[in-house]
Design a protein around this motif. Sequence first.
Motif, short mmCIF file in Angstrom:
data_model
loop_
_atom_site.label_atom_id
_atom_site.label_comp_id
_atom_site.label_asym_id
_atom_site.label_seq_id
_atom_site.Cartn_x
_atom_site.Cartn_y
_atom_site.Cartn_z
N UNK A 1 4.27 5.24 -5.51
CA UNK A 1 4.25 5.30 -6.98
C UNK A 1 3.41 6.48 -7.46
N UNK A 2 2.28 6.68 -6.76
CA UNK A 2 1.44 7.83 -7.13
C UNK A 2 2.19 9.14 -6.88
N UNK A 3 2.88 9.19 -5.74
CA UNK A 3 3.67 10.40 -5.43
C UNK A 3 4.78 10.59 -6.45
N UNK A 4 5.41 9.44 -6.86
CA UNK A 4 6.47 9.55 -7.85
C UNK A 4 5.95 10.06 -9.19
N UNK A 5 4.74 9.57 -9.56
CA UNK A 5 4.15 10.05 -10.81
C UNK A 5 3.91 11.56 -10.75
N UNK B 1 0.84 -1.20 0.00
CA UNK B 1 0.00 0.00 0.00
C UNK B 1 0.87 1.25 0.00
N UNK B 2 1.95 1.20 0.81
CA UNK B 2 2.85 2.36 0.85
C UNK B 2 3.54 2.56 -0.50
N UNK B 3 3.93 1.41 -1.15
CA UNK B 3 4.58 1.53 -2.45
C UNK B 3 3.63 2.10 -3.50
#
Length: 779
Positions: A489-493, A483-485
């Motif tokens: 991933x959303x934050x990275x996008x 869930x954190x990843x």
Amino acid sequence: MFKSFCSILSIFIFLLTLCFPALSSQRSIRTKVKDPEGVEQILYQKSYALLIGASAYYEGWPKLPGVRGDIKALEKTLQDHGFTVRTILDPDSAELETVYRKFVQDYGLEEQNRLLFYFAGHGHTIKQKYGAETAYLVPVDAPDPEVNKKSFLFKALPISRIEGLATRIDAKHALFLFDSCFSGAIFSLTRAIPASISHKTSRPVRQFITSGGADEQVPDESIFLKQLILALKGEGDSNDDGYITASELGVFLTESVINYSRNTQHPQYGKIRNPNLDKGDFVFILPKKKDKKKKTIPAMEALVPSPSYELMFWDTIKDSTNPDDFKAYLAQYPDGLFATLAKIRSQGASIEKKTPPLPVKPDTAAEMQVLLDQAAEHIKFSRLTSPPGNNAVDSLRRAWKLKPGNFIVQQKLTLVVQSLLKSGKEEVNNNHFKEAIEQYRQGIALSDEFSLAIQNKELFRRAIVSLLKKQHENERLEMIAQEARDKEAEQKATKKARQDSEKLAKRIREQEFSRLIALADKHIKAYRLSTPADMNALDTLREASQVDPASPLVGQKLELIIGAYLKLGKKHLNNNNFSKAEQHYAKARSIASEFNLPQAQLTLFAQQLTDARRNASKNAEQVRLAQKQREEARQKELLKQKQLKREQEADRIANEAEYKKQQAARLTRDAEKKKQHAKLEAARKRLAKIKAARIRYQKLIASGFKAHDASQLDAARRYLSQAKVMNRQHNFSNDDLNRLDTAIRSLEKSQAAEEQVAQRAAEVKKSVQKKKRRIIGTF
């Protein structure tokens, strides 16, 4: 039997050749670690190091010939840690800051990179008048500040510039090592013992370590560098966790350098004074220790002589009748369990067997040997329980069926079980619980199946239960981590989109910056330095500095403008136009103050201006003194002249009185003479007047005749009239007058006759023309 021994020996040698290279090879650098909570962390993608060594000083600083060797040694050590190393030797003042900027530009913009900066050379700290201390890195062309402080300040690189670069690095971790002595003014000193590797290693940090404090000397044979290399080879790992943080490194270097330098060097370390860049910790990853190596270890252990292998060797040759077999045993085990018996058998003697050997069919013995060879091959390549049907356990099962209770089979099965249990331990150390459980289960199952004597078997059973619990907990944590990843991933996008936008903005800024720099060059060439408004080099460079405050080009162009103003100022200075020179100097100084540029040129020009003013003042004073002396001489001369004039005036008055007396007598005589002279003059005038009148009269008569001869009747009449007037005034003779009058009358008659003839001819001509016109009209 001898053939079997040779086969085992060849396998032994082959394994030896395979395993020894594995011992000497280096492990690759790990980029992933797990913190104490079991969460996997990615430390770095790539690692880069910039090593700068200044040794060949030539402006008064002592040379440091040992620096080059130190740089090479550190380069090798950092390459072993997975760093890509760039080395710069003996940079001058123009190159020193540029290499830092270029390195940051090339490698400092990727967040997952780690950067290491190392400078070996002289450092210097200057205490300002207001009490603050400024630290400098000294390039090879910087002079001694005690001899030429202005030039030193112009060429040395302030640590504050390095601090500025550190704040503009996007890389997560950056470590600055200075094998130089100066005050640690830009970082907070740290003395706490560092914590273990944890999630804080993912936080950004800028850390600094110097080899000594202010006013300490750097020895050419660097103690700091030697201790740094020892630390990176493992001695700096204070808590023996396989990692060295920069904080641990600072503690180790402080203690060891102070000790080995006999308290003459006191390293300083800490983090930058910035709350956004002082939470993490720079990490060096050490290779794993030997007891943590993976599946190659069982094969390596099989090569080490031990009692079990000695028994296998003896069991192979004990029934042999060839003395060479026993000689080979003695060569391998000179103090072995069966050394005495082997010595007897090696001499060809027979020995009474306590128990006769069991009869074995020839085909069964051959099959047994094939199975044992297969098992040895599988063990060699770590094929213990897989793949199915082609592994060591399957071969040993078939060998056990052929010869139950065989010692060699039992030994090999024991080796397989130990290898499985050991692999399970390694999987536990690597937090691979599922694989560890499988390895433990297989090992215990084999031990139970073949009744093998395995130490701590119950301990491994309990370990399986404990690992099942940990596995369940890990699965739960994995779900949380997933869930954190996903969130990451959303934050990275989102971050990537922001980075793409920032990159586009950066390209636009770079294009705008290039345009402004080119425009500034044009303005400078045309000498449009600060005027006209909005169309000059200074305003253009102001815009460029707002676009890219970190670029050195703006400073270089501004220094060109300052140089141009100072050149104009020197021109006026040579002409003694101090006001104009002062105006240009003030403009250059305001530009340098506005952009915080070096003051060396301005200081030199100010000194020249002061010297010129002083010289001009001296010259003016000399001129004033000369004028004063000339004025005093002139006043003395005036006094002499006045005295002379007074004397001359007295003489003149006396002479004038005498002259007046003489003049009065002369006037009396002159008056008498004038009377007589007046009478004579009046007579002469009358005669002269009459004579002149006669001459004019004669001229008028002559002019009248000339006019008559020229048939100029009017002029002749005029001259005649004037002559008659003069004749009446002076009563001259009338003969000439009468002749002129007669000639004029004769001329009048002849002209009248001519006029009548001309008139008659004209009338005739007109009459003829009229007749012609009548005739022509008739036709």
